[in-house]
Design a protein around this motif. Sequence first.
Motif, PDB file in Angstrom:
ATOM      1  N   ALA A   1     -13.036   8.175  11.433  1.00 55.09           N
ATOM      2  CA  ALA A   1     -12.082   7.804  11.577  1.00 55.09           C
ATOM      3  C   ALA A   1     -12.984   6.629  12.068  1.00 55.09           C
ATOM      4  O   ALA A   1     -12.901   5.279  13.284  1.00 55.09           O
ATOM      5  N   PHE A   2     -14.606   6.696  12.026  1.00 53.55           N
ATOM      6  CA  PHE A   2     -15.592   5.473  12.391  1.00 53.55           C
ATOM      7  C   PHE A   2     -15.866   4.884  10.872  1.00 53.55           C
ATOM      8  O   PHE A   2     -16.572   3.309  11.118  1.00 53.55           O
ATOM      9  N   ALA A   3     -15.386   5.010  10.074  1.00 51.47           N
ATOM     10  CA  ALA A   3     -15.351   3.963   8.580  1.00 51.47           C
ATOM     11  C   ALA A   3     -14.718   2.321   8.349  1.00 51.47           C
ATOM     12  O   ALA A   3     -13.848   2.562   8.692  1.00 51.47           O
ATOM     13  N   GLY A   4     -15.998   1.564   8.351  1.00 52.13           N
ATOM     14  CA  GLY A   4     -15.298   0.374   7.685  1.00 52.13           C
ATOM     15  C   GLY A   4     -15.040  -0.639   9.296  1.00 52.13           C
ATOM     16  O   GLY A   4     -13.466  -0.948   9.101  1.00 52.13           O
ATOM     17  N   ARG A   5     -15.675  -0.912   9.861  1.00 55.11           N
ATOM     18  CA  ARG A   5     -15.971  -1.097  10.940  1.00 55.11           C
ATOM     19  C   ARG A   5     -14.983  -2.923  10.768  1.00 55.11           C
ATOM     20  O   ARG A   5     -15.161  -3.864  12.095  1.00 55.11           O
ATOM     21  N   GLY A   6     -15.844  -3.466   9.291  1.00 51.29           N
ATOM     22  CA  GLY A   6     -15.237  -4.465   9.767  1.00 51.29           C
ATOM     23  C   GLY A   6     -15.102  -5.843  10.447  1.00 51.29           C
ATOM     24  O   GLY A   6     -16.546  -5.528  10.373  1.00 51.29           O
TER      25      GLY A   6
ATOM     26  N   LYS B   1      -9.766   2.185  10.887  1.00 51.81           N
ATOM     27  CA  LYS B   1      -9.111   1.086   9.805  1.00 51.81           C
ATOM     28  C   LYS B   1      -7.466   1.022   9.844  1.00 51.81           C
ATOM     29  O   LYS B   1      -7.074   0.414   9.601  1.00 51.81           O
ATOM     30  N   SER B   2      -7.212   2.072  11.181  1.00 51.97           N
ATOM     31  CA  SER B   2      -6.335   1.301  11.590  1.00 51.97           C
ATOM     32  C   SER B   2      -5.959   1.635  12.875  1.00 51.97           C
ATOM     33  O   SER B   2      -4.952   1.763  13.957  1.00 51.97           O
ATOM     34  N   TYR B   3      -7.214   0.532  13.042  1.00 49.53           N
ATOM     35  CA  TYR B   3      -6.784  -0.641  15.242  1.00 49.53           C
ATOM     36  C   TYR B   3      -6.232  -1.343  14.920  1.00 49.53           C
ATOM     37  O   TYR B   3      -6.230  -2.353  14.648  1.00 49.53           O
ATOM     38  N   TRP B   4      -5.251  -1.280  16.342  1.00 50.48           N
ATOM     39  CA  TRP B   4      -4.536  -2.274  16.479  1.00 50.48           C
ATOM     40  C   TRP B   4      -4.673  -2.808  18.012  1.00 50.48           C
ATOM     41  O   TRP B   4      -4.652  -0.721  18.861  1.00 50.48           O
ATOM     42  N   ASN B   5      -4.195  -3.372  18.627  1.00 53.84           N
ATOM     43  CA  ASN B   5      -3.596  -3.554  19.869  1.00 53.84           C
ATOM     44  C   ASN B   5      -3.137  -4.553  20.130  1.00 53.84           C
ATOM     45  O   ASN B   5      -2.320  -4.680  19.910  1.00 53.84           O
TER      46      ASN B   5
ATOM     47  N   LEU C   1      -1.845   1.208   8.762  1.00 54.78           N
ATOM     48  CA  LEU C   1      -3.846   0.499   7.852  1.00 54.78           C
ATOM     49  C   LEU C   1      -3.320  -1.204   8.553  1.00 54.78           C
ATOM     50  O   LEU C   1      -3.258  -1.743   8.283  1.00 54.78           O
ATOM     51  N   SER C   2      -4.673  -0.991   9.712  1.00 56.44           N
ATOM     52  CA  SER C   2      -4.645  -2.690   9.486  1.00 56.44           C
ATOM     53  C   SER C   2      -5.739  -3.716   8.442  1.00 56.44           C
ATOM     54  O   SER C   2      -6.613  -4.437   9.091  1.00 56.44           O
ATOM     55  N   ARG C   3      -5.783  -2.739   7.819  1.00 54.72           N
ATOM     56  CA  ARG C   3      -7.334  -3.245   6.207  1.00 54.72           C
ATOM     57  C   ARG C   3      -6.956  -3.065   5.143  1.00 54.72           C
ATOM     58  O   ARG C   3      -6.048  -1.593   4.853  1.00 54.72           O
ATOM     59  N   ALA C   4      -8.064  -3.379   4.334  1.00 51.56           N
ATOM     60  CA  ALA C   4      -7.259  -2.467   2.834  1.00 51.56           C
ATOM     61  C   ALA C   4      -8.050  -1.438   3.083  1.00 51.56           C
ATOM     62  O   ALA C   4      -8.521  -1.249   3.331  1.00 51.56           O
ATOM     63  N   ASP C   5      -7.732  -0.486   2.406  1.00 55.33           N
ATOM     64  CA  ASP C   5      -8.227   1.159   2.104  1.00 55.33           C
ATOM     65  C   ASP C   5      -7.825   1.750   0.848  1.00 55.33           C
ATOM     66  O   ASP C   5      -6.421   2.185   0.233  1.00 55.33           O
ATOM     67  N   ARG C   6      -9.040   1.597  -0.321  1.00 54.13           N
ATOM     68  CA  ARG C   6      -8.899   1.678  -1.278  1.00 54.13           C
ATOM     69  C   ARG C   6      -8.022   3.825  -1.843  1.00 54.13           C
ATOM     70  O   ARG C   6      -8.212   3.892  -2.946  1.00 54.13           O
ATOM     71  N   TYR C   7      -8.827   3.528  -0.978  1.00 52.93           N
ATOM     72  CA  TYR C   7      -9.288   5.275  -0.769  1.00 52.93           C
ATOM     73  C   TYR C   7      -7.184   5.611  -0.462  1.00 52.93           C
ATOM     74  O   TYR C   7      -7.016   6.934  -1.253  1.00 52.93           O
ATOM     75  N   ASN C   8      -6.176   5.271   0.199  1.00 51.15           N
ATOM     76  CA  ASN C   8      -5.910   5.391   0.303  1.00 51.15           C
ATOM     77  C   ASN C   8      -4.634   4.747   0.026  1.00 51.15           C
ATOM     78  O   ASN C   8      -2.907   4.738  -0.321  1.00 51.15           O
ATOM     79  N   ARG C   9      -5.043   3.886  -1.496  1.00 48.38           N
ATOM     80  CA  ARG C   9      -3.675   2.749  -2.381  1.00 48.38           C
ATOM     81  C   ARG C   9      -3.834   1.498  -2.186  1.00 48.38           C
ATOM     82  O   ARG C   9      -2.640   1.730  -2.305  1.00 48.38           O
ATOM     83  N   PHE C  10      -4.211   1.440  -0.749  1.00 45.78           N
ATOM     84  CA  PHE C  10      -3.400   0.138  -0.228  1.00 45.78           C
ATOM     85  C   PHE C  10      -4.826  -0.705  -0.333  1.00 45.78           C
ATOM     86  O   PHE C  10      -5.816  -1.148   0.274  1.00 45.78           O
ATOM     87  N   THR C  11      -4.379  -1.975  -1.659  1.00 45.87           N
ATOM     88  CA  THR C  11      -5.109  -3.413  -1.500  1.00 45.87           C
ATOM     89  C   THR C  11      -4.999  -4.526  -0.909  1.00 45.87           C
ATOM     90  O   THR C  11      -5.877  -5.684  -0.731  1.00 45.87           O
ATOM     91  N   GLN C  12      -3.774  -4.401  -0.086  1.00 50.38           N
ATOM     92  CA  GLN C  12      -3.502  -6.064   0.637  1.00 50.38           C
ATOM     93  C   GLN C  12      -4.575  -5.470   1.648  1.00 50.38           C
ATOM     94  O   GLN C  12      -5.603  -4.549   2.517  1.00 50.38           O
ATOM     95  N   ASP C  13      -3.614  -6.304   3.125  1.00 54.05           N
ATOM     96  CA  ASP C  13      -4.937  -6.645   4.212  1.00 54.05           C
ATOM     97  C   ASP C  13      -3.960  -6.068   5.581  1.00 54.05           C
ATOM     98  O   ASP C  13      -5.376  -5.619   6.334  1.00 54.05           O
ATOM     99  N   ASN C  14      -3.587  -5.893   5.729  1.00 52.93           N
ATOM    100  CA  ASN C  14      -2.726  -5.150   6.549  1.00 52.93           C
ATOM    101  C   ASN C  14      -1.286  -4.391   6.439  1.00 52.93           C
ATOM    102  O   ASN C  14      -0.324  -5.405   5.921  1.00 52.93           O
ATOM    103  N   GLN C  15      -1.210  -3.306   6.393  1.00 53.79           N
ATOM    104  CA  GLN C  15       0.064  -2.712   6.244  1.00 53.79           C
ATOM    105  C   GLN C  15       1.903  -2.715   6.580  1.00 53.79           C
ATOM    106  O   GLN C  15       2.502  -3.334   5.978  1.00 53.79           O
ATOM    107  N   LEU C  16       1.864  -3.564   7.846  1.00 48.92           N
ATOM    108  CA  LEU C  16       2.328  -3.940   8.846  1.00 48.92           C
ATOM    109  C   LEU C  16       2.607  -5.383   7.916  1.00 48.92           C
ATOM    110  O   LEU C  16       4.213  -5.710   8.658  1.00 48.92           O
TER     111      LEU C  16
END
Length: 405
Positions: free
Chosen positions: A353-358, A181-185, A143-158
Amino acid sequence: MAEQNAQSNRSELKLSPERTLSAAQDALVRQITAFCEHHGRDSQAVFVLHGEAGTGKSLVLNKAFTAIQQAARVGDPASPLAGTRNVFLVNHPEMIKLYRNISEKSDVLRKKDYERPTTFINHMDKTGQRADIVFVDEAHLLLSRADRYNRFTQDNQLREIIRLSHVVVLVFDPGQVLKFKSYWNDSQLAQILGPVPHEVHTLKEQFRVRAEPDMLAWITAFRHRTLRPLPAKQDFDFRIYDDAAVMYRDIQDRNARYGLSRMLATYDYPYTLNGQDHFIHEGAFRLRWDRARPEQRLPWAERPDTIDEVGSVYTVQGFDLNYVGLILGPSVMYDPHTARIVIDPARYEDSAAFAGRGHLHDPDAIKEQIMLNAVNVLMTRGTRGLYVYASNPALRHALAALRRD
């Protein structure tokens, strides 16, 4: 049961620490081990392994992890790795089943060595611990952003994994990113790694798709919206179909003869996690989507009963099949005026897949890239053959014209 065991053994062999490596892969395992020995007492360090689908990244990662655990648990007490606390993170529910099954056959691996990223992050934060070495397979799924559905509240998992570890060894392929929500480049990865000591290595040799370069080039061109002339006839069995039902019968035949042959489709057909079956219809073809069965020990790609289902990109990412029958759904189109592949996100049924464009700069372009990434993942599952049917009439006609030529 015999078929089930044979298929399971085939997949486990793919990632087994006992599997023989190529010279380049073996050299990388040694480099990873040396990197961990050298940086084990540092505050932070990261080893990045790049490579496209099918280049053996996961095999190298699990081989290196096994060597690290060997040194940590039963190796030389004087080794800098002796006694280290290490974990292997997998953000893919089907793949973690496979890794845990493999660990049952090892003297140095344990099922508990393999965790989901969010579970690891939340546990380490709660207990105030830091791991010594953390391996991350398919870090492009983090995840590259918070995702409460997956119980991750910080900004970036890596970023959190690096903070909670001394050494991180990760696999990264931006061409397999499948969600906002896991968009990376590459630039986002470089930004996170900037202040951290790190090394970057790349695997290039294709091990999964046993095809000639012109076949691999055809798949690559499709991902970039171009139809190339069909590859020359070769051992890799590539076929274009006008009828999805005929293609399915051929896949059933390949499965009966060789095993591990499945139908796959782009996420262009309604699918809801409501406990009911949902079907893909294309002319005379009618088959249900894969069923969500988290309680199953074997992953979807390994279960014999799934010859009667259609798999999605989430079902098969990271897995090998022998033959793939791929339905390119209505979102994958063709413009005869420009002679280009056209992607229509409005026809894509994977709304999650397109939820939370942020903060995404150009979400419309990223939508299309995510969909092309999914097509590429699906096209690179088969080791022996790829069969293709297109729902869009213009694309189906264009492919048929290539076949006639």
